[in-house]
Design an enzyme around this catalytic site. Structure first.
Site, PDB file in Angstrom:
ATOM      1  N   CYS A   1      16.933  85.352  11.379  1.00 43.28           N
ATOM      2  CA  CYS A   1      16.780  86.663  10.754  1.00 43.28           C
ATOM      3  C   CYS A   1      17.933  87.561  11.205  1.00 43.28           C
ATOM      4  O   CYS A   1      18.679  87.207  12.115  1.00 43.28           O
ATOM      5  CB  CYS A   1      15.432  87.281  11.098  1.00 43.28           C
TER       6      CYS A   1
ATOM      7  N   HIS B   1      11.624  96.654  14.943  1.00 44.19           N
ATOM      8  CA  HIS B   1      12.420  96.212  16.077  1.00 44.19           C
ATOM      9  C   HIS B   1      13.900  96.364  15.768  1.00 44.19           C
ATOM     10  O   HIS B   1      14.305  96.403  14.598  1.00 44.19           O
ATOM     11  CB  HIS B   1      12.116  94.753  16.422  1.00 44.19           C
TER      12      HIS B   1
END
Length: 701
Positions: free
Chosen positions: A213, A75
């Site tokens: 993240c 991603h």
């Protein structure tokens, strides 16, 4: 196509973005990403296939995106994506995305525009949470056609569920809500049901957690969901703050205060991490929370049972919580700058001190070691150490300004903050100029960020537009508008300090001593410490500046040394954990680390803090009265050879330590428990185990 903000969940994935035979069109993770990205490009959702794949590869290089359970989630956010999109592929032989348990058979390629809004990112985060539910992934493995798989991912009732399922794919039976439930929905681990176990009469172990993240799209939310599920299984009350790209809602300070432990699962800096100081904390990477959440729950419980906590704050310091309004936020911003500046002070100051110790005070007049350095000559090594220390000291004001701006505006504030701080040095505005430059830089960046700009320009804002405009504006204001008045104020303050003598100097020493011992490494302590170091951070510091530095360091050593002495002479007034901390406090105090007294102050602030302030005030006043001087900003007992009037200086420190020790023993003795009282009920209580020696800060007084 509708604007991105109007995109619904049904737009995220369609049947043409599903490949149930990925092995036929892909070889390895790069091939899988290209095959799925090609479907996105064919649907008009990716404008530049190679550019997008380069962004995917860059994200993969930061951290592998494979997850235990046969899942791969490549991603990224990319300027080549037109709207939030998900492509799904299924492999029979498996594709290696770096998961510990082997290849992935389910591959989700998540693409978000560089300027994706909160609504889009919330949709993607909901999907990330679904991936933690085995019923959902099992249903995808059993899906017979692309349309069914797409419907499952969208949260719609599947056309054909797996044989062992009786209805639409939902969360496992232990969950009460649908898999799409947002992070803050009711259920175990949300604020709504906090305390439900307590109502049932069972003791509750409460945990607060933060997950984050690098891109804030997938792992952030998957880690949160995994922690919630593990906490539910363990009978633990857990609330998670997800610091993702969609923004975040801060944990209620009351929840943090009531928490028995903290889990920080992150691959980027946790915002406002200081909120969790003084709690048993597990600090790890975000994938650890995804792959082994139960272990983290067990680890934080074990730390709490042992009384292990992070470097704490005293009740005095906690009064400045950012939620209290502008004053609290201002304090947080200033402390951000000071906390990043202090390591430069410690490193530079000790190097300068070593240079003086080896070569004498005249070493500051030595030529550059680039032009003259003899390997066998002690003076050359002394000059080298001194000049390296001077370079480190030159960063003090720029780092102070840069990280004040960082505290206000995050990373975009760094460039104008450092530029403004450097300008402050150039125009001799000093410490005051650094404060002004930092606050000004943060304000300018925040103002720029409020301006609405076209989506096409959002990608260059953080790396080009904001640094360019903010640095130019801050530089102009510092050079032309406010720099000269600040420089004049700085000079006036320096001249005033240079004229202090007699009673005035003694009173200043007492005041600085009170400040150093008021919150033991907190904001008031750091104001006094920064004030002192700013005075000697010049090539030829004045005699008054060196006296102030000596008084500040002497007072800062008093609290931990006094606590160490008190636990030695009257150990029965302290519990076992405090007596153990007292052993480490000898070294911490001698090293000028006031935080060594925090475990004692946090457990018994009404006795320890006033006693420390009394001893610190006496020491600061005596140091000034004895005309003790110090050129090094750190080091404690290890820089005594550099102190003017060292014997009287040590007398001042000893006097303060004895006064604080006597007061602590007296105050605690007034409530000495009767014989036979359990140790947990002794003065200080079991909560006195507020920290382990190894976890204290090491760079400030």
């Amino acid at each position: 196509m509708n604007p991105a903000k109007e995109s619904a969940m049904s737009d995220l994935i369609t049947a043409d973005l599903v490949d149930l035979d990925l092995d036929r069109s892909a070889d390895g993770k790069e091939g899988a990403a290209r095959a799925l990205a090609g479907r996105m490009a064919a649907a008009g959702r990716v404008t530049d296939l190679d550019g997008f794949l380069a962004d995917v590869a860059a994200r993969e290089a930061q951290m592998p995106t494979g997850l235990d359970g046969g899942i791969g989630i490549p991603h990224c956010r990319s300027a080549h994506v037109t709207e939030p999109t998900l492509a799904f592929g299924r492999s029979t032989r498996g594709i290696d995305f770096g998961a510990a348990d082997g290849p992935a058979d389910l591959v989700f390629l998540i693409a978000a525009p560089a300027g994706a809004d909160d609504a889009h990112l919330t949709i993607l985060s909901a999907l990330a949470r679904q991936l933690m539910n085995t019923a959902f992934t099992d249903a995808l493995r059993a899906a017979r056609d692309a349309g069914t798989a797409a419907a499952l991912i969208r949260g719609e009732a599947p056309a054909e569920a797996p044989a062992r399922e009786e209805g639409p794919v939902e969360a496992p039976a232990r969950q009460e809500g649908p898999v799409e439930a947002p992070a803050g929905s009711a259920g175990a681990g949300s604020e709504e049901d906090a305390g439900s176990q307590e109502d049932a009469g069972a003791p509750v172990f409460r945990v607060v957690a933060v997950t984050s993240c690098p891109t804030g799209i997938a792992h952030t939310y998957m880690a949160a969901e995994a922690l919630r599920n593990a906490a539910r299984d363990a009978g633990v009350d857990l609330v998670v703050e997800t610091q993702g790209s969609a923004g975040f809602t801060r944990l209620d300070p009351a929840l943090i205060e009531a928490a028995d432990g903290v889990i920080l699962a992150h691959d980027v800096a946790v915002r406002d991490k200081a909120r969790f100081a003084g709690k048993p904390t597990v600090d790890t990477g975000v994938k650890a929370a995804v792959n082994r959440p139960a272990e983290l729950i067990a680890e934080v419980r074990a730390k709490a049972a042992r009384g292990e906590v992070t470097a704490g704050t005293t009740p005095v310091e906690r009064t400045g919580d950012p939620a209290e309004g502008y004053g609290g936020r201002l304090r947080t911003w200033l402390m951000s700058g000071v906390s990043y500046m202090v390591p430069f002070v410690a490193a530079g100051g000790l190097l300068i001190a070593l240079g003086f110790a080896i070569g004498g005070y005249e070493i500051n007049k030595a030529p550059s070691v680039m032009d003259h350095f003899l390997w066998t000559q002690a003076d050359s090594w002394a000059a080298l150490l001194f000049q390296i220390g001077n370079v480190a000291f030159a960063f003090l004001v720029p780092v102070l300004a840069g990280y004040i701006a960082y505290g206000m505006a995050d990373r975009p504030g760094l460039v104008p903050g450092f530029v403004g701080g450097s300008v402050a040095l150039t125009i001799e505005a000093g410490f005051l100029g650094g404060l002004a430059a930092g606050l000004l830089s943060g304000a300018v960046v925040l103002a720029i960020q409020r301006v609405r700009i076209p989506a096409a320009l959002r990608g260059i804002m953080p790396v080009v537009v904001i640094p360019l405009i903010s640095a130019a504006v801050v530089g102009f204001l510092m050079f032309v508008v406010i720099g000269k008045p600040i420089a004049s104020a700085q000079k006036a303050m320096t001249d005033w300090l240079g004229g202090l003598s007699g009673t005035n100097a003694v009173l200043l020493g007492a005041l600085l001593g009170l400040m150093m011992c008021f919150d033991l490494g907190g904001p008031v302590n750091k104001v006094a410490y920064t004030f002192a170091t700013a005075g000697i951070a010049v090539a030829d510091p004045s005699d008054s500046a060196m006296k102030i530095m000596a008084a500040v360091m002497a007072a800062g050593m008093v609290p931990p040394l006094a606590m160490a002495l008190a636990t030695t002479v009257r150990g029965r007034l302290f519990n076992a954990a405090e007596r153990e901390n007292g052993k480490a406090a000898w070294v911490l105090g001698a090293s000028f680390i006031s935080e060594g007294a925090i475990p004692f102050a946090a457990a018994d602030p009404l006795r320890v803090i006033p006693a420390s302030m009394a001893g610190g005030a006496l020491t600061g006043a005596l140091s000034m009265a004895f005309d003790a001087t110090l050129r090094a900003p750190h080091g404690g007992a290890f820089v005594v050879p550099l102190i003017g009037n060292p014997l009287l200086y040590l007398v001042a420190v000893a006097a303060g330590v004895c006064v604080t020790t006597a007061l602590v023993v007296l105050l605690k003795g007034l409530r000495t428990p009767a014989p036979g009282t359990p140790e947990a009920e002794r003065p200080g209580g079991t909560r006195a185990a507020a920290g382990t020696p190894g976890e204290k800060q090491t760079a400030t007084a």
